[in-house]
Design a protein around this motif. Sequence first.
Motif, PDB file in Angstrom:
ATOM      1  N   VAL A  18       1.079  -1.171   0.092  1.00 35.51           N
ATOM      2  CA  VAL A  18      -0.280  -0.014   0.259  1.00 35.51           C
ATOM      3  C   VAL A  18       0.505   1.092   0.197  1.00 35.51           C
ATOM      4  O   VAL A  18       0.388   2.194  -0.340  1.00 35.51           O
ATOM      5  N   ALA A  19       1.729   1.143   0.326  1.00 36.53           N
ATOM      6  CA  ALA A  19       3.039   2.776   1.018  1.00 36.53           C
ATOM      7  C   ALA A  19       3.494   2.359   0.175  1.00 36.53           C
ATOM      8  O   ALA A  19       3.867   3.399  -0.357  1.00 36.53           O
ATOM      9  N   VAL A  20       4.112   0.942  -1.142  1.00 36.95           N
ATOM     10  CA  VAL A  20       4.703   1.708  -2.348  1.00 36.95           C
ATOM     11  C   VAL A  20       4.080   2.115  -3.583  1.00 36.95           C
ATOM     12  O   VAL A  20       3.908   3.093  -4.462  1.00 36.95           O
ATOM     13  N   ARG A  21       1.979   2.050  -3.309  1.00 34.27           N
ATOM     14  CA  ARG A  21       1.084   2.200  -4.560  1.00 34.27           C
ATOM     15  C   ARG A  21       0.634   4.158  -4.005  1.00 34.27           C
ATOM     16  O   ARG A  21       1.034   4.627  -5.563  1.00 34.27           O
ATOM     17  N   TRP A  22       1.064   3.869  -3.118  1.00 39.04           N
ATOM     18  CA  TRP A  22       0.643   5.400  -2.387  1.00 39.04           C
ATOM     19  C   TRP A  22       2.216   6.243  -2.885  1.00 39.04           C
ATOM     20  O   TRP A  22       2.085   7.889  -3.422  1.00 39.04           O
ATOM     21  N   ALA A  23       3.475   6.187  -2.624  1.00 39.46           N
ATOM     22  CA  ALA A  23       3.914   7.037  -2.980  1.00 39.46           C
ATOM     23  C   ALA A  23       4.012   6.655  -4.440  1.00 39.46           C
ATOM     24  O   ALA A  23       4.413   7.820  -5.286  1.00 39.46           O
ATOM     25  N   ILE A  24       3.784   5.986  -5.539  1.00 42.02           N
ATOM     26  CA  ILE A  24       3.892   6.311  -6.357  1.00 42.02           C
ATOM     27  C   ILE A  24       2.438   7.076  -7.315  1.00 42.02           C
ATOM     28  O   ILE A  24       3.260   8.040  -7.966  1.00 42.02           O
ATOM     29  N   GLU A  25       1.643   7.102  -6.464  1.00 43.73           N
ATOM     30  CA  GLU A  25       0.028   7.890  -6.872  1.00 43.73           C
ATOM     31  C   GLU A  25       0.787   9.084  -6.756  1.00 43.73           C
ATOM     32  O   GLU A  25       0.233  10.260  -7.846  1.00 43.73           O
ATOM     33  N   HIS A  82      11.347   9.096  -4.342  1.00 46.00           N
ATOM     34  CA  HIS A  82      12.466   9.018  -3.406  1.00 46.00           C
ATOM     35  C   HIS A  82      11.808   8.497  -1.631  1.00 46.00           C
ATOM     36  O   HIS A  82      12.390   8.050  -1.631  1.00 46.00           O
ATOM     37  N   LEU A  83      10.606   8.171  -1.768  1.00 47.80           N
ATOM     38  CA  LEU A  83      10.201   7.838  -0.805  1.00 47.80           C
ATOM     39  C   LEU A  83       9.649   5.923  -1.633  1.00 47.80           C
ATOM     40  O   LEU A  83      10.149   5.412  -0.678  1.00 47.80           O
ATOM     41  N   ALA A  84       9.591   5.885  -2.903  1.00 53.39           N
ATOM     42  CA  ALA A  84       9.353   4.522  -3.291  1.00 53.39           C
ATOM     43  C   ALA A  84      10.767   3.851  -3.408  1.00 53.39           C
ATOM     44  O   ALA A  84      10.767   2.636  -2.878  1.00 53.39           O
ATOM     45  N   LEU A  85      11.453   4.494  -3.818  1.00 53.94           N
ATOM     46  CA  LEU A  85      12.845   4.264  -3.892  1.00 53.94           C
ATOM     47  C   LEU A  85      13.509   3.309  -2.291  1.00 53.94           C
ATOM     48  O   LEU A  85      13.818   2.708  -2.090  1.00 53.94           O
ATOM     49  N   PHE A  94      14.923   8.716 -12.148  1.00 55.18           N
ATOM     50  CA  PHE A  94      14.630   8.417 -10.611  1.00 55.18           C
ATOM     51  C   PHE A  94      15.675   9.646 -10.430  1.00 55.18           C
ATOM     52  O   PHE A  94      16.298  10.086 -11.100  1.00 55.18           O
ATOM     53  N   PRO A  95      15.553  10.026  -9.249  1.00 51.56           N
ATOM     54  CA  PRO A  95      16.252  11.313  -8.515  1.00 51.56           C
ATOM     55  C   PRO A  95      17.993  11.069  -8.069  1.00 51.56           C
ATOM     56  O   PRO A  95      18.115   9.700  -8.353  1.00 51.56           O
ATOM     57  N   ARG A  96      18.474  12.450  -8.851  1.00 53.33           N
ATOM     58  CA  ARG A  96      20.229  11.518  -8.543  1.00 53.33           C
ATOM     59  C   ARG A  96      20.445  11.119  -6.728  1.00 53.33           C
ATOM     60  O   ARG A  96      19.445  11.674  -5.912  1.00 53.33           O
ATOM     61  N   GLY A  97      21.424  10.682  -7.036  1.00 53.06           N
ATOM     62  CA  GLY A  97      21.920  10.225  -5.665  1.00 53.06           C
ATOM     63  C   GLY A  97      21.078   8.941  -5.167  1.00 53.06           C
ATOM     64  O   GLY A  97      21.390   8.426  -3.980  1.00 53.06           O
ATOM     65  N   ARG A  98      20.642   8.293  -6.291  1.00 49.51           N
ATOM     66  CA  ARG A  98      19.446   6.927  -5.563  1.00 49.51           C
ATOM     67  C   ARG A  98      20.027   5.685  -6.510  1.00 49.51           C
ATOM     68  O   ARG A  98      19.133   5.276  -6.961  1.00 49.51           O
ATOM     69  N   ALA A  99      21.343   6.309  -6.812  1.00 46.61           N
ATOM     70  CA  ALA A  99      21.634   5.329  -7.999  1.00 46.61           C
ATOM     71  C   ALA A  99      21.590   3.632  -8.192  1.00 46.61           C
ATOM     72  O   ALA A  99      21.017   2.680  -8.257  1.00 46.61           O
TER      73      ALA A  99
END
Length: 217
Positions: free
Chosen positions: A2-9, A14-17, A51-56
């Motif tokens: 649920v948390a992953v899907r909310w982060a996507i929505e 950053h939160l999803a990763l 994807f944001p920088r710093g999250r490689a």
Amino acid sequence: GVAVRWAIEVGDAHLALDLIGYGQWYWILESDWQPFSRWVDEVLSAFGDRFPRGRATTHACCLFQRVMVGEENRDTALRRFQEIEGVLATEGERPEDHHVLVHGVFYMAMLEEDLGPYHQRLRAALEHSDPWIRAMVGALLAVLETIRGRVGLSREYAEASLAGFRALGDVWGRCQALAQVADARRYDDGERVLRLLDESTHLAVEGGLTGMASNLR
């Protein structure tokens, strides 16, 4: 989930990763990749190349998970892992510096010719500054050397891995290493093999590693 899907929505990459990065070890310990694979697919589909920088590193973990559950042939798997290495290289990282991605070096070593570049990189990682990486690499090399027919070397790596994980007090790692030592000794010390497997199963049960305990029984 649920948390992953909310982060996507809400478009919060950053939160999803974060959820993927922190959650992957839970599913590793559970020995159950399917729910995690679904989340990874959702994150990759949602954010693609944005994807944001710093999250490689976490981006690479997502891509690695997709390779792990896919059915690619040898050349495709090697190419995709090289793409993963390219993602890591943008931030000066290597797979052998990461507790999950180091397994990718092992899988590529199994796919390449004997004593190829990935095999040599695993051997070099035995000198890593991180004692956990050193112990894990020992267990991985024990498997690889057994496959390649170098049983004596496999035993050395397995025993060193077990000593390393015992020193660290890592239950999951000890279970892995105990199984490798048992495998390496199965033809020359049957009694010790049984003791090692009993110890590994007991540790898994006591540590709440139900998936691993089931596999060991």
